[in-house]
Design a protein around this motif. Structure first.
Motif, PDB file in Angstrom:
ATOM      1  N   ASP A  25      53.165 -46.024 -13.988  1.00 18.34           N
ATOM      2  CA  ASP A  25      53.176 -44.961 -12.982  1.00 18.34           C
ATOM      3  C   ASP A  25      52.978 -45.521 -11.575  1.00 18.34           C
ATOM      4  O   ASP A  25      53.589 -45.047 -10.622  1.00 18.34           O
ATOM      5  CB  ASP A  25      52.094 -43.917 -13.307  1.00 18.34           C
ATOM      6  N   ASP A  79      49.273 -43.139  -6.365  1.00 13.95           N
ATOM      7  CA  ASP A  79      48.585 -43.283  -7.650  1.00 13.95           C
ATOM      8  C   ASP A  79      47.231 -43.982  -7.542  1.00 13.95           C
ATOM      9  O   ASP A  79      46.770 -44.585  -8.495  1.00 13.95           O
ATOM     10  CB  ASP A  79      49.503 -44.048  -8.628  1.00 13.95           C
ATOM     11  N   HIS A 101      47.300 -38.234  -8.369  1.00 12.04           N
ATOM     12  CA  HIS A 101      47.018 -37.209  -9.380  1.00 12.04           C
ATOM     13  C   HIS A 101      45.670 -37.425 -10.068  1.00 12.04           C
ATOM     14  O   HIS A 101      45.353 -36.734 -11.032  1.00 12.04           O
ATOM     15  CB  HIS A 101      48.143 -37.161 -10.422  1.00 12.04           C
ATOM     16  N   HIS A 102      44.883 -38.380  -9.606  1.00 15.55           N
ATOM     17  CA  HIS A 102      43.556 -38.594 -10.194  1.00 15.55           C
ATOM     18  C   HIS A 102      42.554 -37.570  -9.639  1.00 15.55           C
ATOM     19  O   HIS A 102      42.816 -36.927  -8.623  1.00 15.55           O
ATOM     20  CB  HIS A 102      43.052 -40.009  -9.889  1.00 15.55           C
ATOM     21  N   CYS A 121      51.681 -39.637 -10.901  1.00 10.95           N
ATOM     22  CA  CYS A 121      52.029 -39.643  -9.481  1.00 10.95           C
ATOM     23  C   CYS A 121      53.545 -39.582  -9.334  1.00 10.95           C
ATOM     24  O   CYS A 121      54.071 -38.960  -8.413  1.00 10.95           O
ATOM     25  CB  CYS A 121      51.454 -40.906  -8.833  1.00 10.95           C
ATOM     26  N   ASP A 151      52.617 -42.457 -17.910  1.00 14.35           N
ATOM     27  CA  ASP A 151      51.354 -41.727 -17.822  1.00 14.35           C
ATOM     28  C   ASP A 151      51.267 -40.548 -18.793  1.00 14.35           C
ATOM     29  O   ASP A 151      50.170 -40.125 -19.149  1.00 14.35           O
ATOM     30  CB  ASP A 151      51.116 -41.227 -16.393  1.00 14.35           C
TER      31      ASP A 151
END
Ligand SMILES: [Mn+2]
Length: 307
Positions: A25, A79, A101-102, A121, A151
């Motif tokens: 990713d 990411d 996206h974390h 991401c 991912d």
């Protein structure tokens, strides 16, 4: 996205960052953004940041290494949850755009696009480009698709949503050949077969916990390094009798033992944190100082399984 594209027009160059130890990713979103911007802004200097030595690179379309020039610079960081994990120096950038996206712990960008629901991401980047009606070049689509696959574990994880498939549909419309892509991604060799055979011949179990151990000698015999050895952890996944499965590898440099723990239905990250580790509910890491500690770890896991 339109606003961001407008902002991008104001900069002489764009540097694209991602996290250290890149996975599919990290590379996927980085190369996807890179190839898309190269097509959108052929006159701009687009630079890839970070260490580019990785076995994963053979999966991605080719890229050029370009040097930084003097001038106003936009940094796009992909990411990467926190500043410390960025592979490269962002201090010379005039503006930073973070796309991630974390779980949000550090909104280090001047602009932050953070979607913790997104599978990857790469999904966020694909949907931003889709929203802006960008006609995606095939190398960008291929990269972003690999990122989503990585991912979401090929759409298997529950992070896969309608939006994920929307992103995938947009990428497919660019004309990528997914069969070829899967072939390159899942191709194995005889070495994999030898390691897998070794694990199946030597794994151990106690109750619903299974694990394999690779000593330094085993790793040498199998001709793999320690981290490759722990990557086989899911060789013991998907067996109804085992709810927790682990890879234990001897780490000679640090004089300890690294543990990868995976589980089904039961969260193991709290136990992992008792052994110098942690991570996700169903996927964590830990470190043992001696092999005697393994017995204690297995005991705690069994207790949790029975409780
Ligand atoms: Mn990711």
């Amino acid at each position: 996205m339109d606003r961001i594209l407008k902002v991008r027009k104001e900069f002489d160059q764009i540097v694209i960052y991602r996290h250290v130890n890149p996975d599919l990713d990290a590379f996927g979103s980085q190369f996807g953004m890179y190839h898309a911007l190269k097509t959108l802004f052929p006159q701009k200097n687009i630079v890839l940041a970070g260490n580019m030595e990785s076995e994963l690179l053979s999966l991605f379309p080719s890229f050029e290494v370009s040097q930084l020039i003097k001038g106003s610079t936009l940094g796009i960081v992909l990411d990467t949850a926190n500043r410390e994990r960025i592979d490269g120096d962002i201090s010379d950038c005039d503006r930073i755009l973070k796309i991630d996206h974390h779980i949000v712990v550090d909104s280090y960008g001047d602009f932050n696009i953070e979607d913790v629901e997104a599978s990857s991401c790469s999904e966020i980047v694909a949907l931003l480009l889709k929203e802006a009606h960008v006609a995606l070049p095939i190398n960008a689509a291929q990269s972003l698709y690999l990122g989503i696959i990585g991912d979401s574990n090929r759409f298997l994880y529950s992070s896969t949503s309608q939006k994920t498939f929307g992103a995938a549909a947009y990428l497919l419309s660019a004309g990528i050949n997914i069969e070829k892509l899967y072939q390159s991604l899942y191709m194995r060799n005889k070495k994999d077969l030898e390691v897998t055979r070794f694990i199946y011949n030597n794994y151990q179990e106690d109750g619903q916990v299974a694990w394999y151990y690779l000593s330094a000698q085993d790793l040498e015999m199998l001709q793999i390094n320690r981290s490759q050895g722990s990557n086989y952890v899911n060789t013991l996944a998907n067996f109804e009798e085992f709810k927790v499965w682990m890879a234990i590898t001897q780490n000679v440099e640090e004089n300890n033992y690294r543990v990868s723990i995976r589980s089904r239905d039961i969260a193991i990250n709290e136990i992992a944190s008792e052994f110098r580790g942690g991570g996700h509910a169903y996927a964590s890491g830990a470190t043992l100082l001696t092999l005697d500690e393994l017995e204690i770890l297995v005991g705690k896991l069994k207790e949790k399984l029975n409780g």
